[in-house]
Design a protein around this motif. Structure first.
Motif, PDB file in Angstrom:
ATOM      1  N   LYS A   1       0.836  -1.192   0.000  1.00 60.78           N
ATOM      2  CA  LYS A   1       0.000   0.000   0.000  1.00 60.78           C
ATOM      3  C   LYS A   1       0.881   1.256   0.000  1.00 60.78           C
ATOM      4  O   LYS A   1       2.035   1.222   0.443  1.00 60.78           O
ATOM      5  N   CYS A   2       0.293   2.376  -0.445  1.00 69.23           N
ATOM      6  CA  CYS A   2       0.950   3.685  -0.360  1.00 69.23           C
ATOM      7  C   CYS A   2       0.426   4.377   0.881  1.00 69.23           C
ATOM      8  O   CYS A   2      -0.802   4.471   1.075  1.00 69.23           O
ATOM      9  N   VAL A   3       1.342   4.851   1.768  1.00 66.51           N
ATOM     10  CA  VAL A   3       0.936   5.419   3.040  1.00 66.51           C
ATOM     11  C   VAL A   3       1.577   6.787   3.237  1.00 66.51           C
ATOM     12  O   VAL A   3       2.711   7.042   2.825  1.00 66.51           O
ATOM     13  N   GLN A   4       0.814   7.697   3.910  1.00 63.69           N
ATOM     14  CA  GLN A   4       1.295   9.020   4.310  1.00 63.69           C
ATOM     15  C   GLN A   4       0.884   9.226   5.764  1.00 63.69           C
ATOM     16  O   GLN A   4      -0.273   9.009   6.129  1.00 63.69           O
ATOM     17  N   TYR A   5       1.823   9.613   6.706  1.00 64.81           N
ATOM     18  CA  TYR A   5       1.573   9.733   8.131  1.00 64.81           C
ATOM     19  C   TYR A   5       1.279  11.180   8.512  1.00 64.81           C
ATOM     20  O   TYR A   5       2.017  12.099   8.129  1.00 64.81           O
ATOM     21  N   HIS A   6       0.185  11.387   9.338  1.00 66.27           N
ATOM     22  CA  HIS A   6      -0.170  12.691   9.883  1.00 66.27           C
ATOM     23  C   HIS A   6       0.059  12.642  11.393  1.00 66.27           C
ATOM     24  O   HIS A   6      -0.239  11.633  12.039  1.00 66.27           O
ATOM     25  N   TYR A   7       0.562  13.773  12.029  1.00 65.14           N
ATOM     26  CA  TYR A   7       0.918  13.819  13.448  1.00 65.14           C
ATOM     27  C   TYR A   7       0.087  14.889  14.162  1.00 65.14           C
ATOM     28  O   TYR A   7      -0.302  15.902  13.563  1.00 65.14           O
ATOM     29  N   ALA A   8      -0.158  14.697  15.507  1.00 66.19           N
ATOM     30  CA  ALA A   8      -0.911  15.654  16.323  1.00 66.19           C
ATOM     31  C   ALA A   8      -0.385  15.611  17.747  1.00 66.19           C
ATOM     32  O   ALA A   8       0.248  14.632  18.172  1.00 66.19           O
ATOM     33  N   ASP A   9      -0.633  16.711  18.540  1.00 64.85           N
ATOM     34  CA  ASP A   9      -0.200  16.779  19.946  1.00 64.85           C
ATOM     35  C   ASP A   9      -1.178  16.001  20.856  1.00 64.85           C
ATOM     36  O   ASP A   9      -2.339  15.784  20.528  1.00 64.85           O
ATOM     37  N   TYR A  10      -0.659  15.607  22.055  1.00 61.10           N
ATOM     38  CA  TYR A  10      -1.491  14.932  23.053  1.00 61.10           C
ATOM     39  C   TYR A  10      -2.525  15.900  23.624  1.00 61.10           C
ATOM     40  O   TYR A  10      -2.275  17.101  23.759  1.00 61.10           O
ATOM     41  N   GLU A  11      -3.668  15.388  24.039  1.00 61.53           N
ATOM     42  CA  GLU A  11      -4.675  16.135  24.769  1.00 61.53           C
ATOM     43  C   GLU A  11      -4.707  15.614  26.205  1.00 61.53           C
ATOM     44  O   GLU A  11      -4.547  14.416  26.439  1.00 61.53           O
ATOM     45  N   ASN A  63       1.897   6.050  19.584  1.00 68.48           N
ATOM     46  CA  ASN A  63       3.006   5.109  19.317  1.00 68.48           C
ATOM     47  C   ASN A  63       4.049   5.118  20.425  1.00 68.48           C
ATOM     48  O   ASN A  63       5.143   4.589  20.259  1.00 68.48           O
ATOM     49  N   GLY A  64       3.667   5.748  21.565  1.00 70.66           N
ATOM     50  CA  GLY A  64       4.579   5.841  22.698  1.00 70.66           C
ATOM     51  C   GLY A  64       5.349   7.141  22.750  1.00 70.66           C
ATOM     52  O   GLY A  64       5.898   7.485  23.798  1.00 70.66           O
ATOM     53  N   LYS A  65       5.391   7.828  21.641  1.00 72.05           N
ATOM     54  CA  LYS A  65       6.140   9.105  21.577  1.00 72.05           C
ATOM     55  C   LYS A  65       5.245  10.252  21.123  1.00 72.05           C
ATOM     56  O   LYS A  65       5.422  11.388  21.557  1.00 72.05           O
ATOM     57  N   GLU A  66       4.304   9.929  20.223  1.00 70.13           N
ATOM     58  CA  GLU A  66       3.468  10.974  19.640  1.00 70.13           C
ATOM     59  C   GLU A  66       2.192  10.349  19.091  1.00 70.13           C
ATOM     60  O   GLU A  66       2.029   9.122  19.083  1.00 70.13           O
ATOM     61  N   CYS A  67       1.253  11.253  18.646  1.00 68.21           N
ATOM     62  CA  CYS A  67      -0.004  10.776  18.067  1.00 68.21           C
ATOM     63  C   CYS A  67       0.134  10.728  16.556  1.00 68.21           C
ATOM     64  O   CYS A  67       0.534  11.724  15.925  1.00 68.21           O
TER      65      CYS A  67
END
Length: 548
Positions: A190-200, A401-405
């Motif tokens: 598959k072709c994948v692109q990762y998006h990141y966000a801060d913790y709430e 993932n243990g480090k970020e969203c």
């Protein structure tokens, strides 16, 4: 009166006296003359004739005994193993003997079981099953044959597989080239692109943020009063109940663990049954006559006097000291007395008698404490502060993932083949190339190649059957047999006759004769002799062994 008694005795004795041939004799003062009798007033006992012995009714005298014979008819009985049969009133005894019958077959027949059979033999005829053909000259060489036909099978070279009926194919596969949209990477098909966000961050329900990045919960409850030394709580005081055994005391006399007292009663005066008490004399008196005023006086006789006796009423006993033995006044009786129960000073009485309970109530100030662990007492209230770590989480559709969203976004790649054709199969997308060749043809295993294709011959043993109806083919004997059956002739030995499936002969034997218990066989009858002693009259009008 006396004369009647003598006559009665005389009549009774006359019933058992034996009369002699002279017709008269004197027994016990009675003169017997034929059937007439009268009393002899001048009978002299010293001149009494000796009595003659006699037998009871139904007995006769033999020597010194009285004998009576009992006669019953003889009872016939069949011997063991025989059966009674009657011809009128006459008994006969029959004995039945059995013999196995003899079975005889006619000439040309033989016995099989209980049937006579005569066999008829024929030669069997050979045959083959449908589709088979019989070949061979001699009977021993006969066999059944059948020809099978088959199409030739196409055979492909190594690494080639059949494709239809007239072609062989060799297939090779190659992975295609993957092309993903701009900004995507290829991972696992598959072709994948990762998006990141801060913790709430947030606190549990009821908690509020604290000063050190934690969540705080404050709780206040009322303190409670309690009794550390026992008892029950009433407002801010403890009421303690104490029990004590009651005092037990006997108000009268106590001996051997029992309480009793004495009941006193006066002694009662008693006279003998035939006498009465005279109050004037103080004595028990009996006279010939008693006046209207109750006074005693005699009338041609004398009075008798006795001292009265004194007895205690029922249940009472005389007052005697058990230690000294001296008599006291009156009568005594032990009467049970109930114990008296009381409580010690300061105790309250509950119940009565032996069910009495002694209770005392004491009061002291109650202590105060927090009802739950972890609370701190502050006056009449309890306070507790609970700290929890602040909870952090990722926004919706993101994963930690243990480090970020992180949230992956997928797209399907495009596939390009450098050679061959693109196809999607079980293993995904692949590039296929095909090489075709004509097949070679061979006969199946066991077949031979002929002018009309492939063939082979099948063989089986010849089968046999009987040419006529009613015959049975026996493989072991290789023959056909038909049986004619007739019933055998049944014969019994001389003197026997057939009854059912047995030969029977009936013989007769004379019965045995028996007498009942206690009887003896005497000629043609059973006889029992009963013997009793001879009876002799006595002077008192009695016979020996008999009372008149």
């Amino acid at each position: 009166m006396m004369r009647l008694a003598v006559l009665s005795v005389a009549l009774l004795v006359s019933r058992v006296a034996c009369q002699d041939d002279l017709g008269a004799k004197i027994i016990g003062g009675v003169i017997h003359e034929g059937e007439h009798e009268h009393y002899d007033k001048h009978h002299d006992k010293d001149k009494h004739e000796p009595p003659e012995p006699f037998c009871p009714k139904g007995y006769h005298m033999e020597g010194k005994d009285c004998v009576k014979y009992h006669i019953v008819p003889v009872k016939p009985q069949c011997p063991p193993g025989s059966y009674p049969e009657y011809e009128g009133k006459e008994l006969t005894c029959s004995v039945t003997e059995y013999h196995k019958p003899e079975y005889i077959c006619p000439k040309g027949y033989e016995m099989k079981g209980l049937t006579c059979v005569s066999p008829d033999y024929q030669d069997p005829e050979p045959y083959c099953l449908p589709g088979y053909e019989m070949v061979g000259g001699d009977k021993k060489d006969w066999t059944c044959t059948k020809t099978y036909h088959s199409e030739p099978i196409p055979v492909c070279p190594d690494h080639y597989t059949p494709k239809g009926k007239d072609s062989c194919v060799h297939t090779e596969t190659y992975p295609p080239t993957h092309v993903c949209p701009k900004g995507y990477e290829y991972e696992k098909g598959k072709c994948v692109q990762y998006h990141y966000a801060d913790y709430e961050y947030s606190c549990p329900k009821g908690y509020e943020p604290g000063d050190k990045d934690d969540c705080v919960y404050h709780d206040t409850i009322h303190a409670i009063y309690w009794c550390p030394h026992g008892g029950h709580l009433e407002k801010e005081h403890c009421i303690k109940k104490t029990t004590a055994p009651p005092h037990k005391e006997c108000p009268a006399i106590e001996e051997y663990g029992k309480c009793y007292d004495y009941d006193h009663a006066e002694k009662e005066l008693r006279c003998p049954k035939h006498m009465e008490y005279d109050e004037k004399t103080g004595l028990c008196t009996v006279c010939d006559h008693k006046g209207h005023g109750g006074e005693f006086f005699t009338k041609g006789g004398e009075c008798s006097y006795e001292d009265p006796t004194y007895v205690c009423p029922p249940g009472y006993y005389k007052n005697i000291d058990s230690k000294t033995g001296t008599k006291g006044e009156g009568c005594l009786k032990k009467v049970p007395v109930e114990y008296e129960y009381s409580c010690p000073k300061g105790y309250e009485e509950v119940g009565h008698k032996h069910l009495l309970t002694c209770i005392k109530h004491e009061s002291y100030p109650a202590d105060i404490k927090c009802p739950k662990h972890g609370y701190e007492l502050d006056g009449k209230e309890c306070h507790m502060t609970v700290h929890k770590k602040m909870r952090y989480y990722c926004p919706e559709s993101y994963k930690d993932n243990g480090k970020e969203c992180v949230k992956p976004v997928y797209e399907y790649p495009d596939y390009v083949c450098d050679k061959g054709e693109l196809e999607k199969g079980i293993m995904g997308h692949l590039c296929y190339t095909y090489d075709y060749l004509p097949p070679d043809y061979h006969c199946p295993k066991g077949y031979e190649e002929g002018d009309k294709g492939c063939y082979k011959h099948g063989e089986m043993d010849v089968k046999y059957k009987c040419p006529h109806h009613g015959y049975t083919y026996y493989v072991k004997d290789h023959t056909c047999v038909s049986y004619d059956t007739v019933p055998p002739t049944v014969a019994c030995p001389k003197g026997y006759h057939l009854k059912g499936a047995k030969c029977v002969q009936t013989n007769y034997v004379p019965p045995d004769y028996h007498c009942p218990k206690g009887y003896e066989m005497h000629k043609d009858e059973c006889k029992m002799t009963e013997v009793v002693p001879v009876y002799v009259p006595t002077e008192k009008g009695h016979k020996k062994g008999w009372e008149l």
